[in-house]
Design a protein around this motif. Structure first.
Motif, PDB file in Angstrom:
ATOM      1  N   HIS A  24      16.146   7.445 -33.126  1.00  0.00           N
ATOM      2  CA  HIS A  24      16.955   8.658 -33.229  1.00  0.00           C
ATOM      3  C   HIS A  24      17.746   8.727 -34.536  1.00  0.00           C
ATOM      4  O   HIS A  24      18.140   9.815 -34.963  1.00  0.00           O
ATOM      5  N   ASP A  30      21.089  10.265 -35.752  1.00  0.00           N
ATOM      6  CA  ASP A  30      21.905   9.816 -34.620  1.00  0.00           C
ATOM      7  C   ASP A  30      22.267   8.346 -34.806  1.00  0.00           C
ATOM      8  O   ASP A  30      21.526   7.441 -34.422  1.00  0.00           O
ATOM      9  N   GLY A 101      12.634  14.347 -28.494  1.00  0.00           N
ATOM     10  CA  GLY A 101      13.606  15.134 -27.742  1.00  0.00           C
ATOM     11  C   GLY A 101      15.000  14.625 -28.023  1.00  0.00           C
ATOM     12  O   GLY A 101      15.202  13.496 -28.481  1.00  0.00           O
ATOM     13  N   ASP A 103      17.593  13.985 -25.997  1.00  0.00           N
ATOM     14  CA  ASP A 103      18.310  13.208 -24.991  1.00  0.00           C
ATOM     15  C   ASP A 103      18.586  11.780 -25.470  1.00  0.00           C
ATOM     16  O   ASP A 103      17.678  10.946 -25.532  1.00  0.00           O
ATOM     17  N   PHE A 105      20.207   9.471 -23.966  1.00  0.00           N
ATOM     18  CA  PHE A 105      20.231   8.498 -22.879  1.00  0.00           C
ATOM     19  C   PHE A 105      18.846   7.937 -22.580  1.00  0.00           C
ATOM     20  O   PHE A 105      18.708   7.023 -21.773  1.00  0.00           O
ATOM     21  N   LYS A 106      17.825   8.479 -23.222  1.00  0.00           N
ATOM     22  CA  LYS A 106      16.482   7.930 -23.092  1.00  0.00           C
ATOM     23  C   LYS A 106      16.174   6.909 -24.186  1.00  0.00           C
ATOM     24  O   LYS A 106      15.092   6.345 -24.220  1.00  0.00           O
ATOM     25  N   CYS A 107      17.137   6.707 -25.073  1.00  0.00           N
ATOM     26  CA  CYS A 107      16.966   5.727 -26.153  1.00  0.00           C
ATOM     27  C   CYS A 107      17.397   4.344 -25.679  1.00  0.00           C
ATOM     28  O   CYS A 107      18.259   4.203 -24.807  1.00  0.00           O
TER      29      CYS A 107
END
Length: 285
Positions: A24, A30, A101, A103, A105-107
């Motif tokens: 990300h 990110d 995507g 999100d 919290f999927k990392c």
């Protein structure tokens, strides 16, 4: 010698230093980072930098994967392994890899990257003769959108302003906030001197609280120079006696014009020279 890049506790040659293209940090900016100076094999104000890194990570809900104590040890090890005497270090923490995507919290598996190298941000002639500045039309990020106090990997705001400056023939550009007040330059904090008093925009103006900025404020107070942190407009720079910028990479560098207008007499002023000398002595101590 070949540089050694730290990634998650291991060292790699630059060509072998790799992270996932699904990270990300790469896909969305990110993550957070710190840029720090190395003087005489030591990182200048490492604890302050790591505290700011931790606060930036906290602000974007990113849990640092290792303790600040371990980060400090790993940073110092990177400096030693690369045999850097005087240089620059970039410490990066990304969100880690995940599916395409937004999100976060999927990392998983945040990446810690430490790069130590030499740096020359501005030629020496600019320190002797001063920078020419231009006001960018690109404003600083609105604090309700992305807090300028977060030192994130997304620097597009600054890059767009930097391009404006370069296209205008200036190596640095002044950025205003959403109120039209002076914030900072594309990579540095800004100070002005008027009637012997030193002023710089407050944190509330939408600036990054610079480590070098704080060091210069301390040096000025120790020297008996009155300091203030108050909102400014471009008028305050136009009518100032002196102006200079501060940053980890830039250190203390004078500015002598803004938008084609001389600041003071258009030369590097005595208080700027005094604080620049004091800062250079400080980092060697």
């Amino acid at each position: 010698m070949s540089r050694q890049i730290y990634i998650n506790g291991q060292f790699h040659a630059p060509d072998d230093a790799k992270i996932s293209v699904y990270d990300h940090g790469l896909l969305y900016g990110d993550g957070v980072f710190e840029g720090m100076r190395i003087y005489d094999k030591k990182v200048f104000r490492l604890a302050e930098h790591l505290k700011r890194l931790d606060e930036s990570a906290c602000a974007i809900n990113l849990q640092l994967p290792i303790s600040l104590e371990q980060l400090a040890a790993d940073t110092n090890e990177t400096v030693a392994k690369n045999e850097i005497v005087d240089g620059y270090i970039r410490l990066i923490v990304t969100r880690g890899a995940g599916p395409l995507g937004l999100d976060p919290f999927k990392c998983s598996d945040p990446q810690v990257i430490i790069i130590a190298d030499s740096i020359t941000l501005y030629p020496e002639s600019y320190y002797e003769n001063g920078l020419e500045l231009v006001t960018a039309s690109t404003i600083r990020n609105h604090p309700a959108a992305l807090s300028p106090r977060i030192k994130s990997l997304n620097y597009l705001n600054n890059i767009l302003a930097k391009m404006e400056g370069l296209k205008a023939g200036c190596i640095e550009a002044l950025m205003l906030n959403h109120k039209g007040e002076v914030a900072e330059c594309t990579g540095d904090n800004l100070f002005v001197i008027k009637n012997g008093r030193l002023n710089t925009p407050p944190i509330e103006a939408g600036i990054l609280e610079g480590v070098t900025r704080n060091a210069v404020l301390e040096l000025a107070r120790e020297a008996g120079i009155e300091t203030t942190e108050l909102p400014m407009t471009r008028h305050d720079i136009y009518v100032a006696d002196e102006c200079f910028l501060t940053g980890s990479a830039a250190e203390v560098i004078p500015a002598v014009t803004l938008d084609g207008r001389k600041i003071g007499d258009g030369k590097v002023g005595p208080i700027t020279q005094q604080l620049n000398k004091a800062f250079r002595e400080l980092v060697r101590r």
